[in-house]
Design a protein around this motif. Sequence first.
Motif, PDB file in Angstrom:
ATOM      1  N   GLN A 326       0.732  -1.208   0.203  1.00 17.12           N
ATOM      2  CA  GLN A 326       0.028   0.016   0.093  1.00 17.12           C
ATOM      3  C   GLN A 326       0.896   1.436  -0.149  1.00 17.12           C
ATOM      4  N   ASP A 327       2.044   1.187   0.027  1.00 20.05           N
ATOM      5  CA  ASP A 327       3.101   2.252   0.163  1.00 20.05           C
ATOM      6  C   ASP A 327       2.952   3.030  -1.255  1.00 20.05           C
ATOM      7  N   ILE A 328       2.893   4.477  -0.996  1.00 22.25           N
ATOM      8  CA  ILE A 328       3.051   5.418  -2.180  1.00 22.25           C
ATOM      9  C   ILE A 328       4.062   6.498  -1.759  1.00 22.25           C
ATOM     10  N   ASP A 329       4.931   6.433  -2.548  1.00 18.04           N
ATOM     11  CA  ASP A 329       6.486   7.772  -2.004  1.00 18.04           C
ATOM     12  C   ASP A 329       5.936   8.748  -3.099  1.00 18.04           C
ATOM     13  N   TYR A 330       5.908  10.074  -2.368  1.00 20.90           N
ATOM     14  CA  TYR A 330       5.566  11.201  -3.008  1.00 20.90           C
ATOM     15  C   TYR A 330       6.904  12.126  -3.280  1.00 20.90           C
ATOM     16  N   PHE A 331       7.042  12.696  -4.413  1.00 29.11           N
ATOM     17  CA  PHE A 331       8.249  13.464  -4.400  1.00 29.11           C
ATOM     18  C   PHE A 331       7.564  14.890  -5.069  1.00 29.11           C
ATOM     19  N   VAL A 332       8.429  16.098  -4.950  1.00 31.24           N
ATOM     20  CA  VAL A 332       7.809  17.414  -5.359  1.00 31.24           C
ATOM     21  C   VAL A 332       8.964  17.952  -5.802  1.00 31.24           C
ATOM     22  N   ARG A 360      -0.928  20.937  -9.094  1.00 35.18           N
ATOM     23  CA  ARG A 360      -1.346  21.504  -7.756  1.00 35.18           C
ATOM     24  C   ARG A 360      -2.649  21.363  -7.529  1.00 35.18           C
ATOM     25  N   ARG A 361      -3.627  20.977  -8.437  1.00 25.85           N
ATOM     26  CA  ARG A 361      -4.997  20.506  -8.131  1.00 25.85           C
ATOM     27  C   ARG A 361      -5.312  19.318  -8.026  1.00 25.85           C
ATOM     28  N   GLY A 362      -4.133  18.530  -7.967  1.00 26.98           N
ATOM     29  CA  GLY A 362      -4.266  17.086  -7.614  1.00 26.98           C
ATOM     30  C   GLY A 362      -4.587  16.239  -8.965  1.00 26.98           C
ATOM     31  N   GLU A 388       5.060  24.142  -8.714  1.00 26.24           N
ATOM     32  CA  GLU A 388       5.438  22.521  -8.208  1.00 26.24           C
ATOM     33  C   GLU A 388       4.650  21.576  -8.811  1.00 26.24           C
ATOM     34  N   TYR A 389       5.137  20.513  -8.922  1.00 28.39           N
ATOM     35  CA  TYR A 389       4.451  19.403  -9.377  1.00 28.39           C
ATOM     36  C   TYR A 389       4.887  18.233  -8.565  1.00 28.39           C
TER      37      TYR A 389
END
Length: 476
Positions: A326-332, A360-362, A388-389
Amino acid sequence: PKTLVNPLAALDTPEDFEDRLDCARKTLAGANADIMIALMWEVPLMWEEKTREAEEFVSALWECTSLEDGYRGTLDDHADRITDATLTQAGHTILAAVEYERDTDFFAFVAEEGTIYQIGVGMGTLEDATITLYGPYPEYDLLHTASSHDNGQVTSIYWQSPYTDMVFVSVNGEARTGDYSFFVQPVRLHDDHANIRGKGTAFAVGQEAWGELEFYSDVDAFRLEVQEGTVYEITAELWSLEEASLHVEDIYGKVVTSGTGRNRNRASVAWKAEMTGFHYILVQGDSTGTYSLSGKAWQDDHGDSSETATPLQVGEYVKSRIDTEQDIDYFVFEAEKGSSYIIESELGDLTFISLTLLDRRGEIASDDNYRRAGQPALIHWEAPADGEYWIAVESRGGGREDSTGTYIIVVWSSRKGSEARVRCGAVKGAAVQGWELPGFSAAERVTTLLIAATMIGVNLEPRTPYAEERTRLNMP
């Protein structure tokens, strides 16, 4: 719903219809059927909603329209409804019979907390039987599932009661008829670990616990104190135990994750704790035997949401890991309008990977979620605006053992030119971070980078690091 009774319109009398309703009650053990009957005239849209209960009920009604005619007038020794179950006591035996097809006999007895019971059926002329154990009124739910074991002469359940209360048992003949004896008896069996969550053996990561499933339907419960945000991995090494399943439940009894090991292979589960407190590890199996339990814990390397995303610089290689299914890694990262970007992943021991680029709106700006096993995901994208993305990295293993593992992620930009790490020297950068890229030689890796650099328009001047790396590797 009124439409449910249309198939029965040909029945001559209301009594015939009531017979079918009673048959449905028997088939569904009473509780759900009574609810359906009470609501069928009040909620005409229930069938259109296709709830599970409504589907089961109408299926039972259909079967009952032709089932009981052949057995009309047959006496039934024990009630077919859980609310009219025959009361018995532990230590007693009752003679009974399955008189007709789909006949179900219900029994009830008072169980004492902590006592292990053998609940069984001795075969007479009945050739096969199924035993189902129900918890106390009104939900009839057990705190854990008990399954029956058949040795040819006796079908029985071994079950440790987690409470002092009346419980219920049903017996049916799997479309056969015949007589049998029903019994309930307390048994003294050595049980190294309690079957009940609240009495589970204390367990901590870094230690090893040994256990044995001593009887069929035995459940070994362990109690683990967890910290919110920490990733935990629990492994059961199977020794003489042929097969086992691990279930992890939170303090409210919700199943957090589960896993199965077969043919004496290990069973392993991993999850990220959503709250601080106790979690319960339940070891179950379809046989008896020994096993050992071990665990480890670590902190998730990257956030699971856009709010906790890890900042990523263009040209920066980041080593990461998918910790659980279930892990999700987020980067910006910051993007410039009109610039072209390549978001690339490299696989370590992770087999399946997907990338999703969010604005930015998802909303999804781009993605690459359809790679085959062993193929890294890659996104080629032009920024429509400054800002940002976010990049979301997930596994696509679908429950496979290789659903977790390590990977590298990097963002390239054409505006960074020869100063970006979009160059053959990135091979050195990956090596410095201790990564091996399986299946790629250094030359193949450089070739891949050169092709990608050409795609996004990086100028390969002779003085750039590309040329230096090509010279070092003796590439033309």
